[in-house]
Each structure stands twice: as C-alpha cells, then as structure tokens.
Design an enzyme around this catalytic site. Sequence first.
Site, PDB file in Angstrom:
ATOM      1  N   ARG A 190       0.829  -1.220   0.000  1.00 35.55           N
ATOM      2  CA  ARG A 190       0.000   0.000   0.000  1.00 35.55           C
ATOM      3  C   ARG A 190       0.857   1.261   0.000  1.00 35.55           C
ATOM      4  O   ARG A 190       0.508   2.269   0.606  1.00 35.55           O
ATOM      5  CB  ARG A 190      -0.969   0.015   1.187  1.00 35.55           C
ATOM      6  CG  ARG A 190      -1.931  -1.140   1.238  1.00 35.55           C
ATOM      7  CD  ARG A 190      -2.880  -1.163   0.021  1.00 35.55           C
ATOM      8  NE  ARG A 190      -3.767  -2.315   0.114  1.00 35.55           N
ATOM      9  CZ  ARG A 190      -3.502  -3.506  -0.426  1.00 35.55           C
ATOM     10  NH1 ARG A 190      -2.367  -3.690  -1.088  1.00 35.55           N
ATOM     11  NH2 ARG A 190      -4.341  -4.508  -0.317  1.00 35.55           N
ATOM     12  N   SER A 269     -11.460  -0.130   2.566  1.00 33.88           N
ATOM     13  CA  SER A 269     -10.723  -0.394   3.805  1.00 33.88           C
ATOM     14  C   SER A 269     -10.163   0.917   4.357  1.00 33.88           C
ATOM     15  O   SER A 269      -9.347   1.563   3.694  1.00 33.88           O
ATOM     16  CB  SER A 269      -9.584  -1.387   3.552  1.00 33.88           C
ATOM     17  OG  SER A 269     -10.101  -2.616   3.094  1.00 33.88           O
ATOM     18  N   GLU A 373      -5.743   4.308   5.729  1.00 31.58           N
ATOM     19  CA  GLU A 373      -5.345   4.120   4.335  1.00 31.58           C
ATOM     20  C   GLU A 373      -5.701   5.326   3.472  1.00 31.58           C
ATOM     21  O   GLU A 373      -4.891   5.742   2.631  1.00 31.58           O
ATOM     22  CB  GLU A 373      -6.007   2.852   3.779  1.00 31.58           C
ATOM     23  CG  GLU A 373      -5.529   2.478   2.395  1.00 31.58           C
ATOM     24  CD  GLU A 373      -5.947   1.072   2.003  1.00 31.58           C
ATOM     25  OE1 GLU A 373      -6.114   0.843   0.787  1.00 31.58           O
ATOM     26  OE2 GLU A 373      -6.102   0.201   2.874  1.00 31.58           O
TER      27      GLU A 373
END
Length: 381
Positions: A190, A269, A373
């Site tokens: 990520r 998410s 995130e």
Amino acid sequence: MAGRPLPFAGGPFGRPCPSGRAERSRSLGPVQVLHDAPLAPLTTFRLGGPATRLVTAVTDADVIAAVREADDSGTPLLVIGGGSNLVIGDKGFDGTALRIATRGVELRGTTLELAAGEVWTDAVARTVEAGLAGIECLAGIPGSAGATPIQNVGAYGQEVSSTITEVIAYDRRAGETVTLTNEECAFSYRHSRFKADPERYVVLRVRFELEDAAGLSAPVKYAEAARALGVGPGDRVPLADARATVLKLRAGKGMVLDPEDHDTWSAGSFFTNPILTDEQFAAFHARVRERLGDGAEPPAYPAGEGRTKTSAAWLIDKAGFTKGYGNGPARISTKHTLALTNRGEATTEDLLALAREVVAGVRAAFGVTLVNEPVTVGVSL
C-alpha cells in the site's frame, strides 16, 4: 481472444515521453473552472467542504497546465481522481482542486496503457473481455487508473505492482514529464514513491504488462477467493469467473459502490493491515492471549524477513467494534469492520471521531496502532 485492440481517445498515447519541460501555459484554455466548488460529490464518502477553485482537466496537456499554473502562483494544489481514497475536511480546500478526467485505453498484445482518469473497474472489465490476466482480481475497486500506482492497489492476492511496467508522470520539481520504471516506483505494501513524496509527481498514464493464459486467470493466491471458486490456491480459472467471484465477494462486504446503499459510502478499507516486527508481534501475541484466552491465535502472514502482517479487520472486531458499530451518522459498515461509512448525514468530523475511537480502542486492547489508508486533506487522525 487475447491481444484484441481496444479503442482509445485522449492524450498522446504511444508517443515518446518529452524529455524537456512542457511548454509553459499562461492560461488553462477551454477546461472547466469552477469557484467555491463542492468537493463532497467527487468523493466516495460524499464528505468535505468546497474548494476555492476546481479545475477539470481532460487531456494530459490540461493537467500539466493546471499544475504549472498552481505551482507558478504558489497556490496549494489538490489532485483528485476517482475520489475513492480521500477524506476532505469540512472546511474544504483553500486552493486549486484538480480533477483528472483524462480518458484513453490502448491494448497492444499484452501491453495495456491507461490514462490516469480512466475508471479502474471499467479497465479491469475490458482486460478480462480481451482474455488477459493479471488484474482480474482487482475488479470492483473504485477510483481511477492513475491512483492505482500511488497506493499500490491490491486485493484478493493481486497488487498492481506485479503488472505495472511504467508510470508516466509530471514531475513538479523538475518541471517535465518523466517515465518511471516499476523499480523506480519503489512499490511496497500500500505504498510507493508517489505516496512517499505526494507533492512531487502527478500521474498521467500507467502501463501494464498482462498475461495471455488462453482465457484463464493468473494463479489464484487468495484463500477466500479460491474457496469461493472451488479450487486450490495456485490454480487458474476462467477470467470471467475470477472477476465475477471477486465482485460478489466485494459486494457482500459493501466494497462495491452503490449510490443507494450507505454501506458503500466509504473509502473501502479505512485502515491498512499492520506489519509488525518479530518483537512487536510477540508482544501483540501475548496481549491477544491475555485478552482472548491461552488458545487464541491472531491472523499472521509472512511479510518479509523478521516481519509479520496481521489483520486490521480482526483487530477491530476483537477490540469490540463489530459490524454496524456506532449510533451516529458515521458508523462501521454492517458488512465489513474495515469500512467506516457515511450514513447520509455525516460530516467529516463525525467520521474522524469514529476512526479515532477505533484506533484508541485497538491500541488499548492489543497495543497495535492502526494507520488510516485514505489520504486526509486539511484534517488528521
């Protein structure tokens, strides 16, 4: 049949990347410019205040001109693609918001090139139709193609870093268009060079190298997807089956956008899965057994030498924040504990209050600090 050419429009696809500075533009020409423009409708959360100025760019040249104009005048710049990874403060953005709406898809053999503004889910569908494997398990992820390398988007055992060969971007520091190889993108979980230095690059186009596997998917890596497909990990399945199964799994978790379903008014998410050192994991494991009993075992996945990844969703649930948690206008999704949602009347501050509560609760329970995130604009946890 693999290799079927797909139509494309917009942008200098297939042309050499200019090696010098882009021609200076004194004005933005015929692009759309709005003042005191609402940003909430441009995000999947439907949250956030207005921008002083909103520019919508439909060609690479428009994008570069808008960026250069902001940089030359010292105006703060916010780049918006699909808005699926943004949390914008209630006060909005005091500067220029640049919405990248470029279009262009080119598929030659197994090489795919996408304009940054292309809708990612549509691009995945088209590669499946063309019989090419490599991104089929990334179906249903909201947002634009240009955002995928920034976040190193991944799901169900695939990450874009496995198929991206080059990213064409405007380098604000150098004042020129550059081509970055996969290695130069510095991809990790990520994360990427673009995320590490968010003020430097504006992604214009992304190139992928896919696989012609005679209509079959890449080897299925994710256990949940393999079970749903009725195969073992490492097996291949028809591409359309892989895509359809992933879409069904995502929809069951509220991870496919639906304007009528508030469980999908989210950024997907909200927290990344924590990656712990051996020492951190040992301390975490002890906390798990202390809280849940001697036989309790947390999810654990290898994440490189001396590092273990665990599940943010598991942590949230075991800390007491179950599906549907919350009484206000911002709540945890009723389908997935990793998704924080706007139930229709929330403010950004409502969302952040819930996120902070979850972070504090997980830290108190297990000694692990969750990291958001989505990118925050004008606010922070």
